[in-house]
Design a protein around this motif. Structure first.
Motif, PDB file in Angstrom:
ATOM      1  N   GLY A  23      14.311   3.130   4.056  1.00 56.98           N
ATOM      2  CA  GLY A  23      13.641   2.199   4.953  1.00 56.98           C
ATOM      3  C   GLY A  23      12.918   1.093   4.211  1.00 56.98           C
ATOM      4  O   GLY A  23      12.983  -0.086   4.592  1.00 56.98           O
ATOM      5  N   THR A  24      12.250   1.452   3.133  1.00 61.70           N
ATOM      6  CA  THR A  24      11.497   0.469   2.355  1.00 61.70           C
ATOM      7  C   THR A  24      12.417  -0.539   1.692  1.00 61.70           C
ATOM      8  O   THR A  24      12.133  -1.741   1.659  1.00 61.70           O
ATOM      9  N   GLY A  25      13.535  -0.072   1.141  1.00 61.11           N
ATOM     10  CA  GLY A  25      14.473  -0.978   0.490  1.00 61.11           C
ATOM     11  C   GLY A  25      15.067  -1.992   1.443  1.00 61.11           C
ATOM     12  O   GLY A  25      15.188  -3.180   1.117  1.00 61.11           O
ATOM     13  N   VAL A  26      15.424  -1.547   2.646  1.00 63.23           N
ATOM     14  CA  VAL A  26      15.990  -2.452   3.647  1.00 63.23           C
ATOM     15  C   VAL A  26      14.945  -3.462   4.119  1.00 63.23           C
ATOM     16  O   VAL A  26      15.257  -4.618   4.409  1.00 63.23           O
ATOM     17  N   LEU A  27      13.694  -3.045   4.177  1.00 62.19           N
ATOM     18  CA  LEU A  27      12.629  -3.884   4.719  1.00 62.19           C
ATOM     19  C   LEU A  27      12.156  -4.967   3.755  1.00 62.19           C
ATOM     20  O   LEU A  27      11.729  -6.047   4.183  1.00 62.19           O
ATOM     21  N   THR A  28      12.237  -4.727   2.464  1.00 59.72           N
ATOM     22  CA  THR A  28      11.626  -5.619   1.482  1.00 59.72           C
ATOM     23  C   THR A  28      12.211  -7.027   1.490  1.00 59.72           C
ATOM     24  O   THR A  28      11.484  -8.024   1.590  1.00 59.72           O
ATOM     25  N   MET A  29      13.523  -7.153   1.382  1.00 62.05           N
ATOM     26  CA  MET A  29      14.133  -8.476   1.282  1.00 62.05           C
ATOM     27  C   MET A  29      13.878  -9.356   2.513  1.00 62.05           C
ATOM     28  O   MET A  29      13.536 -10.533   2.363  1.00 62.05           O
ATOM     29  N   ALA A  67       0.837  -1.203   0.000  1.00 59.23           N
ATOM     30  CA  ALA A  67       0.000   0.000   0.000  1.00 59.23           C
ATOM     31  C   ALA A  67       0.871   1.251   0.000  1.00 59.23           C
ATOM     32  O   ALA A  67       0.631   2.204  -0.757  1.00 59.23           O
ATOM     33  N   ALA A  68       1.895   1.245   0.842  1.00 56.98           N
ATOM     34  CA  ALA A  68       2.759   2.418   0.956  1.00 56.98           C
ATOM     35  C   ALA A  68       3.547   2.673  -0.325  1.00 56.98           C
ATOM     36  O   ALA A  68       3.651   3.808  -0.800  1.00 56.98           O
ATOM     37  N   MET A  69       4.095   1.602  -0.919  1.00 54.47           N
ATOM     38  CA  MET A  69       4.913   1.766  -2.120  1.00 54.47           C
ATOM     39  C   MET A  69       4.092   2.239  -3.313  1.00 54.47           C
ATOM     40  O   MET A  69       4.471   3.179  -4.021  1.00 54.47           O
ATOM     41  N   THR A  70       2.947   1.595  -3.537  1.00 53.37           N
ATOM     42  CA  THR A  70       2.118   1.957  -4.687  1.00 53.37           C
ATOM     43  C   THR A  70       1.553   3.362  -4.528  1.00 53.37           C
ATOM     44  O   THR A  70       1.546   4.163  -5.479  1.00 53.37           O
ATOM     45  N   THR A 109      12.148   3.762   9.801  1.00 52.37           N
ATOM     46  CA  THR A 109      12.692   4.692   8.802  1.00 52.37           C
ATOM     47  C   THR A 109      11.688   4.966   7.699  1.00 52.37           C
ATOM     48  O   THR A 109      11.486   6.122   7.292  1.00 52.37           O
ATOM     49  N   ALA A 110      11.031   3.912   7.211  1.00 50.13           N
ATOM     50  CA  ALA A 110      10.046   4.080   6.142  1.00 50.13           C
ATOM     51  C   ALA A 110       8.856   4.913   6.609  1.00 50.13           C
ATOM     52  O   ALA A 110       8.358   5.781   5.871  1.00 50.13           O
ATOM     53  N   MET A 111       8.394   4.674   7.824  1.00 49.63           N
ATOM     54  CA  MET A 111       7.261   5.444   8.353  1.00 49.63           C
ATOM     55  C   MET A 111       7.620   6.911   8.525  1.00 49.63           C
ATOM     56  O   MET A 111       6.819   7.807   8.192  1.00 49.63           O
ATOM     57  N   ALA A 112       8.813   7.183   9.024  1.00 53.31           N
ATOM     58  CA  ALA A 112       9.249   8.569   9.186  1.00 53.31           C
ATOM     59  C   ALA A 112       9.324   9.268   7.835  1.00 53.31           C
ATOM     60  O   ALA A 112       8.880  10.424   7.679  1.00 53.31           O
ATOM     61  N   GLY A 113       9.878   8.578   6.849  1.00 58.77           N
ATOM     62  CA  GLY A 113       9.949   9.160   5.512  1.00 58.77           C
ATOM     63  C   GLY A 113       8.585   9.382   4.899  1.00 58.77           C
ATOM     64  O   GLY A 113       8.356  10.392   4.226  1.00 58.77           O
ATOM     65  N   ALA A 114       7.629   8.442   5.136  1.00 60.20           N
ATOM     66  CA  ALA A 114       6.288   8.578   4.584  1.00 60.20           C
ATOM     67  C   ALA A 114       5.560   9.781   5.165  1.00 60.20           C
ATOM     68  O   ALA A 114       4.893  10.535   4.441  1.00 60.20           O
ATOM     69  N   VAL A 115       5.683   9.975   6.480  1.00 62.71           N
ATOM     70  CA  VAL A 115       5.049  11.138   7.125  1.00 62.71           C
ATOM     71  C   VAL A 115       5.629  12.439   6.568  1.00 62.71           C
ATOM     72  O   VAL A 115       4.895  13.384   6.235  1.00 62.71           O
TER      73      VAL A 115
END
Length: 350
Positions: free
Chosen positions: A297-303, A205-208, A266-272
């Motif tokens: 944050g998203t890149g680190v989380l995906t794998m 949801a966040a990426m799209t 990290t991803a949540m902080a960047g999204a906000v």
């Protein structure tokens, strides 16, 4: 071969996102119909993933992969030649059908082929492929839309699909086929896999939503061309790819829990920060900084999530596990686009 298939599926979605304003203008689409150019693809993609995964486990991963590429290629041709919005939407739905067969089988081909220490590297390459596709797809989409017209974002898939079908046919069946007699659903109902797939839904949801919003924001609000939009999003895609590449090393050093926690925060902080920068009078540097923090944050989380969602799954259920994960991600993608359209997060051109 598997990574090329994933590359084609991801690039197509991103190219179309960059081309949306041009498509809407040329075909006089409403904002709602414009959203369905994305969602029609995502719904058929997500809705058929489990069926395609089961077919792959029973009929062979390579066969279903090749069939998916053929359907995707033909649908791309129809989309590029579409005379009106209705035909374009039908082609997008058909593309989703083909992608539903490609996505899970591209991953299950890897999980059934690579084991031991080679498996994390293979999964890292597969995860990084999506980000690399983003890096190339956004720029290629901008160039194609600006120089050749939006129809070529579909037609460009045709020669790639033909080459991929030829490559698939050249691979001996014994290398990639797994023929199960049972269909063990319980193997994908473990707590760790459920948690990974719920997290993948949120991530999808966040990426799209982020890509959809950023593409329209840069073109409709800031008045950038498709090429300039793709170039502006290139650093974000490269950071996504870098995050996927370094994830295996972080997993060894910190462990999966720490890596996923840091990546999520990290991803949540960047999204906000990203939402705030698009809804206020902020400079380009702030928007770019928020985008890169989110991408890191998203890149680190995906794998780690991909690894967790497919870990401990026997070859007989490899297609199922891959399909469930892909369904989770696509459902998240649909929810993300619907949410930003319904909430009016990105204002139309003034």
């Amino acid at each position: 071969m598997a990574c090329i298939g994933q590359l084609m599926v991801v690039i197509d979605g991103l190219i179309v996102t960059v081309a949306l304003p041009a498509i809407r203008s040329d075909m006089e689409l409403s904002a709602t119909t414009q959203g369905w150019v994305v969602n029609g693809y995502l719904l058929s993609f997500g809705g058929l993933l489990l069926a395609a995964s089961r077919a792959a486990d029973r009929l062979g991963h390579r066969r279903v992969f090749a069939a998916g590429v053929a359907v995707f290629t033909l649908a791309s041709l129809c989309g590029g030649l579409a005379p009106d919005g209705g035909m374009l939407l039908a082609a997008r739905v058909a593309q989703g059908v083909g992608a539903a067969a490609i996505a899970p089988t591209s991953l299950s081909l890897l999980t059934t082929t690579f084991t031991g220490t080679a498996r994390p590297r293979a999964l890292s390459a597969w995860s990084a492929t999506s980000a690399v596709a983003g890096a190339g797809g956004l720029v290629i989409g901008g160039v194609i839309t600006a120089e050749l017209g939006w129809r070529w974002v579909f037609l460009a898939n045709v020669p790639v699909g033909i080459v991929l079908i030829a490559l698939t046919a050249a691979v001996p069946a014994s290398i990639v086929e797994t023929r199960p007699t049972a269909y063990p659903w319980r193997t994908v109902l473990r707590r760790s896999i459920i948690v990974a797939n719920v997290s993948m839904t949120v991530l999808g949801a966040a990426m799209t939503a982020a890509l959809y919003c950023l593409s329209l924001f840069l073109q409709n609000v800031q008045g950038r061309s498709p090429l300039a939009t793709g170039s502006a999003l290139l650093p974000m895609s490269l950071v996504l790819a870098l995050g996927s590449v370094i994830s295996p090393r972080l997993l060894v050093r910190w462990g999966p829990n720490a890596v996923m926690t840091v990546g999520t925060i990290t991803a949540m902080a960047g999204a906000v920060a990203l939402v705030m920068s698009m809804n206020g009078d902020h400079g380009v540097a702030i928007l770019a900084g928020a985008t890169l923090v989110w991408a890191c944050g998203t890149g680190v989380l995906t794998m780690p999530l991909v690894s967790l969602a497919t870990s401990g799954v026997p070859p007989a259920a490899a297609g199922l596990a891959s399909g469930v994960m892909s369904v989770a991600r696509q459902i998240g993608g649909v929810v993300g686009v619907v949410a930003v359209v319904a909430l009016g997060v990105v204002p139309a051109a003034g």
